[in-house]
Design an enzyme around this catalytic site. Structure first.
Site, PDB file in Angstrom:
ATOM      1  N   CYS A 131       0.897  -1.177  -0.043  1.00 32.21           N
ATOM      2  CA  CYS A 131       0.037  -0.022   0.210  1.00 32.21           C
ATOM      3  C   CYS A 131       0.850   1.294  -0.049  1.00 32.21           C
ATOM      4  CB  CYS A 131      -0.805   0.034   1.119  1.00 32.21           C
ATOM      5  SG  CYS A 131      -1.887  -1.432   1.432  1.00 32.21           S
ATOM      6  N   CYS A 143       1.426   3.695  -3.180  1.00 34.53           N
ATOM      7  CA  CYS A 143       0.496   4.769  -3.471  1.00 34.53           C
ATOM      8  C   CYS A 143       0.193   5.515  -2.554  1.00 34.53           C
ATOM      9  CB  CYS A 143      -0.575   3.972  -4.225  1.00 34.53           C
ATOM     10  SG  CYS A 143      -0.524   3.111  -5.645  1.00 34.53           S
ATOM     11  N   HIS A 144      -0.032   5.238  -1.386  1.00 38.00           N
ATOM     12  CA  HIS A 144      -0.457   6.105  -0.411  1.00 38.00           C
ATOM     13  C   HIS A 144       0.481   6.682   0.670  1.00 38.00           C
ATOM     14  CE1 HIS A 144      -4.734   4.518  -1.339  1.00 38.00           C
ATOM     15  NE2 HIS A 144      -4.085   3.361  -1.269  1.00 38.00           N
ATOM     16  N   MET A 150      -7.095   1.149  -8.071  1.00 36.22           N
ATOM     17  CA  MET A 150      -6.924   0.321  -6.933  1.00 36.22           C
ATOM     18  C   MET A 150      -6.991  -0.972  -7.146  1.00 36.22           C
ATOM     19  SD  MET A 150      -7.252   0.721  -2.859  1.00 36.22           S
ATOM     20  CE  MET A 150      -7.319  -1.021  -2.022  1.00 36.22           C
ATOM     21  N   HIS A 189       5.278  11.144 -11.216  1.00 29.23           N
ATOM     22  CA  HIS A 189       5.586   9.439 -11.030  1.00 29.23           C
ATOM     23  C   HIS A 189       6.658   9.350 -11.885  1.00 29.23           C
ATOM     24  CE1 HIS A 189       4.313   5.833  -9.490  1.00 29.23           C
ATOM     25  NE2 HIS A 189       4.085   5.402 -10.534  1.00 29.23           N
ATOM     26  N   HIS A 218      -0.312   7.199 -16.500  1.00 30.60           N
ATOM     27  CA  HIS A 218       0.854   6.289 -15.876  1.00 30.60           C
ATOM     28  C   HIS A 218       1.371   5.691 -17.128  1.00 30.60           C
ATOM     29  CE1 HIS A 218       2.627   3.174 -13.760  1.00 30.60           C
ATOM     30  NE2 HIS A 218       2.181   3.504 -12.497  1.00 30.60           N
TER      31      HIS A 218
END
Length: 538
Positions: A43, A46-47, A84, A320, A362
């Site tokens: 996790c 991304c978070h 997600m 990113h 992305h």
């Protein structure tokens, strides 16, 4: 009087903190520790370690507690259409329940990781003078693939000519990328646990000759490519602590650490601005370092490490991944949360444009080709939209199309991570591994770049592998061409305990050419062909 006021304030703050956390759910120490590990492995990318969000949403207790236990369990189980992935085929019901509880608790702040820590972690396994003076195997090194075996903490070096595993080396957990030295001899791989490994391909079997822990979590590594600096330096960027380190290229000895903490493009301080992608320019001694949370792009001049020069370029959040245009003058990088692609002119050292795109671009490295109507373009896929955006990249000969989305191609679904083509190919490939629909995650879309009005071909690549039925979704991820540009390799990313595979397609016919299966091929994800990675061919 001042002491009294301070005491009253301290009591008030403590009381407010207790009220804010009065409803914080609890876990047993063992369950919390297990959830902490899962969060880091699955996790945090991304978070964020501190859960402040980036590609994924902010998961601090003030937000997660509003959703509540039941809603959080459903989101973790089934994923979202925003990109997600579902975890019901990866985690048990108990683990999902514990994770929902864990993210409602206040996150722990990890320790810092400075020069002394790095030096203690550094291991020079084989000194440069004790290494081979020439390649000792008959393997065609230009067509070797460095393949991440995500859940075993390994990298498989696969001979692209024979389709056989040449060697497997122990690395960090879930290697994010492999990069190749300017000479083509060394492979640098960095795991999400911050472990950097240097692999020498001149041995009979690929051999780790140096290792370094650059932090607690990391994603990026690159080498020096400017003439006179070939293989001299490497740079690795950390997610935690938010910093980058410059090392010796052939030993990984750490030389200089630079923090990336600071102000965002909005003028707010951020404690966790992570280093996302890094690329090396070839016409000057410089790296392009992208800082995720701040939206700042740093051009780092490595010609004088003692008097390091940085040029800071404001772009957009959250930076990113990205890649070069066909001329390698302009670097294009996705700003996920802003739905933009930032364009850096590395010749002038300035921002050339901010291009509006569909939700959550992305691109991986992206894909360059000549559009039949609009000239040279660079393509990106999207986590949050089912389209491929084509951006014009030729301001000299096609000024009206430059730095604009000239066309959107319909993908077979959202949740895409990578697009890919090759100068010798007439096809553009797009995956969708994070789509919640199984059939979509198992398939790819292939476009004819000479006739983009023609409906694309959708191929269920996972079925080609003929793997046993299982609960886990067989996610098809990241096309990678071989050195000749006539084969496309796709990973079939199955469950941790399920058989996985790599499917090789013939680029001309789009038919299956080979399937690479091996009990050691566990959760293959990223694949990096040595020649294409060495020369930034995409």
């Amino acid at each position: 009087m001042m002491k009294l006021a301070f005491s009253v304030l301290a009591v008030a703050v403590a009381g407010a903190f207790n009220v804010a956390n009065a409803q914080e759910p609890t876990l047993s120490p063992a369950a919390k520790e297990a959830s902490k590990t899962i969060y880091f492995e699955r996790c945090a990318g991304c978070h964020g370690i501190l859960r402040k969000g980036a590609t994924g949403k902010n998961l601090e207790p003030v937000n997660s507690q509003k959703l509540g236990q039941s809603r959080l369990e459903k989101i973790i189980s089934y994923g979202t259409e925003g990109g997600m992935v579902n975890f019901d085929d990866i985690l048990t019901k108990e683990e999902i329940s514990n994770m929902a509880t864990y993210i409602q608790q206040v996150p722990d702040t990890p320790p810092e990781f400075g020069m002394q820590d790095m030096l203690k972690s550094w291991k020079l396994v084989i000194k440069p003078e004790d290494r081979p003076k020439k390649p000792m195997s008959k393997v065609n090194l230009k067509n070797v693939f460095s393949v991440t075996l995500r859940d075993t903490g390994e990298v498989a070096l696969i001979d692209g000519d024979t389709k056989k595993i040449w060697g497997i080396v122990k690395t960090g957990y879930a290697v994010h990328i492999s990069r190749v030295s300017k000479s083509g001899r060394y492979v640098y791989v960095i795991g999400r646990d911050g472990k950097l490994d240097l692999i020498d391909m001149w041995f009979e079997k690929p051999t780790v000759v140096a290792t370094l822990k650059v932090g607690i979590e990391a994603r990026s590594v690159e080498t020096s490519k400017f003439k006179g600096y070939e293989d001299k330096y490497a740079i690795a960027g950390s997610y935690w602590p938010p910093q980058y380190v410059i090392t010796e290229g052939d030993t990984l000895k750490p030389l200089k650490i630079m923090s990336t903490r600071g102000m965002t493009v909005d003028g707010e301080y951020h404690p966790e601005p992570r280093v996302a992608s890094i690329v090396a320019t070839e016409d000057k001694p410089e790296w392009v370092v992208n800082i995720k949370e701040t939206g700042m792009i740093r051009l780092v001049d490595y010609s004088d490490l003692k008097n390091l020069k940085e040029t800071t370029i404001e772009s957009a959040k959250f930076l990113h991944d990205g890649g070069w245009d066909s001329t390698k003058r302009y670097f294009l990088v996705a700003a996920n949360a802003s739905n933009k692609v930032a364009v850096v002119d590395t010749k002038t050292g300035k921002l050339a444009a901010l291009v509006d795109t569909a939700a959550k671009p992305h691109p991986g490295r992206g894909a360059n080709f000549v559009h039949p109507k609009f000239g040279p373009v660079w393509a990106t896929s999207h986590l949050g939209a089912d389209v491929i955006s084509l951006i014009g990249t030729d301001p000299a000969k096609h000024p009206k199309q430059a730095w604009k989305v000239v066309q959107e191609l319909k993908n077979h679904g959202g949740g895409s991570l990578f697009v890919k083509t090759h100068p010798k190919s007439s096809h553009l490939y797009a995956d969708a591994p994070l789509n919640p629909e199984q059939s979509v995650a198992e398939s790819v879309t292939v476009y004819d770049i000479k006739n983009l009005d023609k409906p694309p071909v959708i191929i269920n690549v996972a079925k080609m592998a003929d793997l046993p039925e299982s609960k886990a979704v067989k996610r098809v991820v990241q096309a990678e061409f071989n050195a000749a540009g006539d084969e496309v390799w796709y990973s079939i990313w199955a469950g941790k305990t399920e058989p996985s595979a790599i499917v090789v397609l013939d680029d001309k016919t789009l038919k299956m050419k080979a399937v690479i299966k091996d009990p050691k091929l566990i959760t293959p994800t990223g694949k990096f062909n040595i020649l294409n990675t060495q020369h930034d061919i995409y």
